[in-house]
Design a protein around this motif. Structure first.
Motif, PDB file in Angstrom:
ATOM      1  N   THR A 112       0.793  -1.227   0.000  1.00  0.00           N
ATOM      2  CA  THR A 112       0.000   0.000   0.000  1.00  0.00           C
ATOM      3  C   THR A 112       0.827   1.281   0.000  1.00  0.00           C
ATOM      4  O   THR A 112       0.496   2.214  -0.733  1.00  0.00           O
ATOM      5  N   PRO A 113       1.926   1.383   0.787  1.00  0.00           N
ATOM      6  CA  PRO A 113       2.693   2.633   0.762  1.00  0.00           C
ATOM      7  C   PRO A 113       3.261   2.979  -0.616  1.00  0.00           C
ATOM      8  O   PRO A 113       3.536   4.137  -0.901  1.00  0.00           O
ATOM      9  N   ALA A 114       3.410   1.992  -1.482  1.00  0.00           N
ATOM     10  CA  ALA A 114       3.951   2.245  -2.816  1.00  0.00           C
ATOM     11  C   ALA A 114       3.035   3.123  -3.655  1.00  0.00           C
ATOM     12  O   ALA A 114       3.476   3.755  -4.607  1.00  0.00           O
ATOM     13  N   ILE A 115       1.774   3.158  -3.304  1.00  0.00           N
ATOM     14  CA  ILE A 115       0.824   3.952  -4.071  1.00  0.00           C
ATOM     15  C   ILE A 115       1.059   5.440  -3.827  1.00  0.00           C
ATOM     16  O   ILE A 115       0.821   6.265  -4.696  1.00  0.00           O
ATOM     17  N   LYS A 116       1.571   5.775  -2.660  1.00  0.00           N
ATOM     18  CA  LYS A 116       1.701   7.174  -2.262  1.00  0.00           C
ATOM     19  C   LYS A 116       3.039   7.810  -2.607  1.00  0.00           C
ATOM     20  O   LYS A 116       3.139   9.026  -2.682  1.00  0.00           O
ATOM     21  N   SER A 118       6.870   7.639  -4.912  1.00  0.00           N
ATOM     22  CA  SER A 118       7.542   7.067  -6.079  1.00  0.00           C
ATOM     23  C   SER A 118       8.770   6.234  -5.695  1.00  0.00           C
ATOM     24  O   SER A 118       9.069   5.235  -6.348  1.00  0.00           O
ATOM     25  N   THR A 119       9.495   6.606  -4.657  1.00  0.00           N
ATOM     26  CA  THR A 119      10.651   5.816  -4.228  1.00  0.00           C
ATOM     27  C   THR A 119      10.191   4.460  -3.726  1.00  0.00           C
ATOM     28  O   THR A 119      10.764   3.422  -4.067  1.00  0.00           O
ATOM     29  N   MET A 120       9.149   4.457  -2.899  1.00  0.00           N
ATOM     30  CA  MET A 120       8.602   3.189  -2.410  1.00  0.00           C
ATOM     31  C   MET A 120       8.068   2.355  -3.560  1.00  0.00           C
ATOM     32  O   MET A 120       8.164   1.126  -3.546  1.00  0.00           O
ATOM     33  N   ARG A 121       7.522   3.015  -4.558  1.00  0.00           N
ATOM     34  CA  ARG A 121       6.983   2.311  -5.722  1.00  0.00           C
ATOM     35  C   ARG A 121       8.103   1.571  -6.455  1.00  0.00           C
ATOM     36  O   ARG A 121       7.950   0.430  -6.871  1.00  0.00           O
ATOM     37  N   ARG A 122       9.254   2.228  -6.604  1.00  0.00           N
ATOM     38  CA  ARG A 122      10.400   1.605  -7.263  1.00  0.00           C
ATOM     39  C   ARG A 122      10.844   0.355  -6.506  1.00  0.00           C
ATOM     40  O   ARG A 122      11.073  -0.703  -7.086  1.00  0.00           O
ATOM     41  N   TYR A 123      10.994   0.486  -5.185  1.00  0.00           N
ATOM     42  CA  TYR A 123      11.395  -0.655  -4.357  1.00  0.00           C
ATOM     43  C   TYR A 123      10.360  -1.767  -4.415  1.00  0.00           C
ATOM     44  O   TYR A 123      10.697  -2.943  -4.471  1.00  0.00           O
ATOM     45  N   THR A 124       9.095  -1.394  -4.378  1.00  0.00           N
ATOM     46  CA  THR A 124       8.022  -2.386  -4.401  1.00  0.00           C
ATOM     47  C   THR A 124       8.078  -3.218  -5.665  1.00  0.00           C
ATOM     48  O   THR A 124       8.042  -4.450  -5.617  1.00  0.00           O
ATOM     49  N   ILE A 125       8.172  -2.560  -6.804  1.00  0.00           N
ATOM     50  CA  ILE A 125       8.198  -3.286  -8.078  1.00  0.00           C
ATOM     51  C   ILE A 125       9.441  -4.162  -8.170  1.00  0.00           C
ATOM     52  O   ILE A 125       9.369  -5.347  -8.511  1.00  0.00           O
ATOM     53  N   SER A 126      10.586  -3.614  -7.812  1.00  0.00           N
ATOM     54  CA  SER A 126      11.843  -4.366  -7.874  1.00  0.00           C
ATOM     55  C   SER A 126      11.832  -5.574  -6.940  1.00  0.00           C
ATOM     56  O   SER A 126      12.151  -6.698  -7.342  1.00  0.00           O
ATOM     57  N   ASN A 127      11.464  -5.362  -5.675  1.00  0.00           N
ATOM     58  CA  ASN A 127      11.454  -6.459  -4.700  1.00  0.00           C
ATOM     59  C   ASN A 127      10.392  -7.498  -5.023  1.00  0.00           C
ATOM     60  O   ASN A 127      10.619  -8.697  -4.868  1.00  0.00           O
ATOM     61  N   SER A 143      -3.314  -5.049   2.131  1.00  0.00           N
ATOM     62  CA  SER A 143      -3.578  -3.638   1.911  1.00  0.00           C
ATOM     63  C   SER A 143      -3.956  -3.005   3.239  1.00  0.00           C
ATOM     64  O   SER A 143      -4.782  -3.533   3.972  1.00  0.00           O
ATOM     65  N   GLU A 144      -3.336  -1.870   3.539  1.00  0.00           N
ATOM     66  CA  GLU A 144      -3.637  -1.194   4.794  1.00  0.00           C
ATOM     67  C   GLU A 144      -4.808  -0.242   4.674  1.00  0.00           C
ATOM     68  O   GLU A 144      -5.272   0.294   5.654  1.00  0.00           O
ATOM     69  N   SER A 145      -5.253   0.009   3.471  1.00  0.00           N
ATOM     70  CA  SER A 145      -6.334   0.968   3.310  1.00  0.00           C
ATOM     71  C   SER A 145      -7.188   0.585   2.112  1.00  0.00           C
ATOM     72  O   SER A 145      -6.970  -0.425   1.476  1.00  0.00           O
TER      73      SER A 145
END
Length: 183
Positions: A112-116, A118-127, A143-145
Motif C-alpha cells: 500500500t505505501p507504494a501507491i503514495k 515514487s521511491t517506495m513504488r520503485r522498491y516495491t516493483i523491484s522487490n 492492503s492497509e487501506s
C-alpha cells in the motif's frame, strides 16, 4: 513481550451476519503477526504457548536474512510477511522459499505505501519481481487501506509484479483461502 489471548468475536459483534445463500454464520478468524528482529523472538513461536494456539493464522515479519531463512524452513507459521516498499537488507534465496512453499507457507506483500510515494513504488516493483521469480506466485496481498478498491486493480498490480494472469487471480483468491486452511 507476552502474547495475549485474542479478542473473542462475541466481544466485538453482538451477533455475526449470516453467509449469503446459507444458514451459517460467518466465521471470524484471528491472526497474530510477529515482527521478528532477533533470533530469540523465534522461541515464542517454537514454544507451546497456550495463547499462540488460540490464533487461527500465525504470520511472521522477519527483519534479517537469517530470520527469513528460519521462518521459511523451521517455524510453524502460515504467512511470511515482506515489506517490499523499502530496500531489503537481504536477497531472496531459492532454497528457503521453495521449502516454505513445500510446507504450505505463503508470502504476504505489504504494498500500500507504494501507491503514495515514487521511491517506495520503485522498491516495491523491484522487490516484488525478485520474489515472484523465485516463489512461483505463492503470494497473498495485504492492503492497509481502501486505496486499491477492486479485485481488477489487484490483478493488474500482480501483472506488474511479474505474475501470470492465473497467478495474480490466485494471489487474491485461492492463495488466501489456502492460507486460512493451513492455519
Amino acid at each position: 513481550k507476552e502474547i495475549i489471548k485474542p479478542v473473542s468475536p462475541s466481544e466485538l459483534f453482538p451477533s455475526l451476519p449470516i453467509v449469503q445463500g446459507t444458514s451459517k454464520r460467518i466465521k471470524v478468524l484471528t491472526r497474530l503477526t510477529l515482527v521478528v528482529s532477533d533470533p530469540s523472538h523465534c522461541n515464542l513461536l517454537r514454544s507451546t504457548s497456550a495463547n499462540i494456539r488460540l490464533y487461527d493464522i500465525i504470520a511472521v515479519f522477519p527483519k534479517t536474512e537469517k530470520l527469513f531463512h528460519i521462518a521459511c524452513t523451521t517455524l510453524d507459521v502460515d504467512l511470511v510477511c515482506i515489506n517490499v516498499t523499502e530496500k531489503l537488507p537481504f536477497y531472496f534465496r531459492r532454497p528457503p522459499v521453495n521449502m516454505a512453499i513445500d510446507r504450505g507457507i505463503y508470502f504476504e506483500l505489504l504494498y500500500t505505501p507504494a501507491i503514495k510515494d515514487s521511491t517506495m513504488r520503485r522498491y516495491t516493483i523491484s522487490n516484488a519481481i525478485s520474489l515472484m521469480q523465485i516463489c512461483k506466485g505463492k503470494v497473498s496481498s495485504q492492503s492497509e487501506s481502501k486505496l486499491i478498491n477492486s479485485v481488477q486493480n489487484l490483478l493488474e498490480l500482480g501483472l506488474l509484479f511479474g505474475l501470470s494472469e492465473s497467478e495474480a487471480k490466485a494471489a487474491v483468491s485461492t492463495n488466501c483461502r489456502a492460507t486460512m486452511l493451513h492455519g
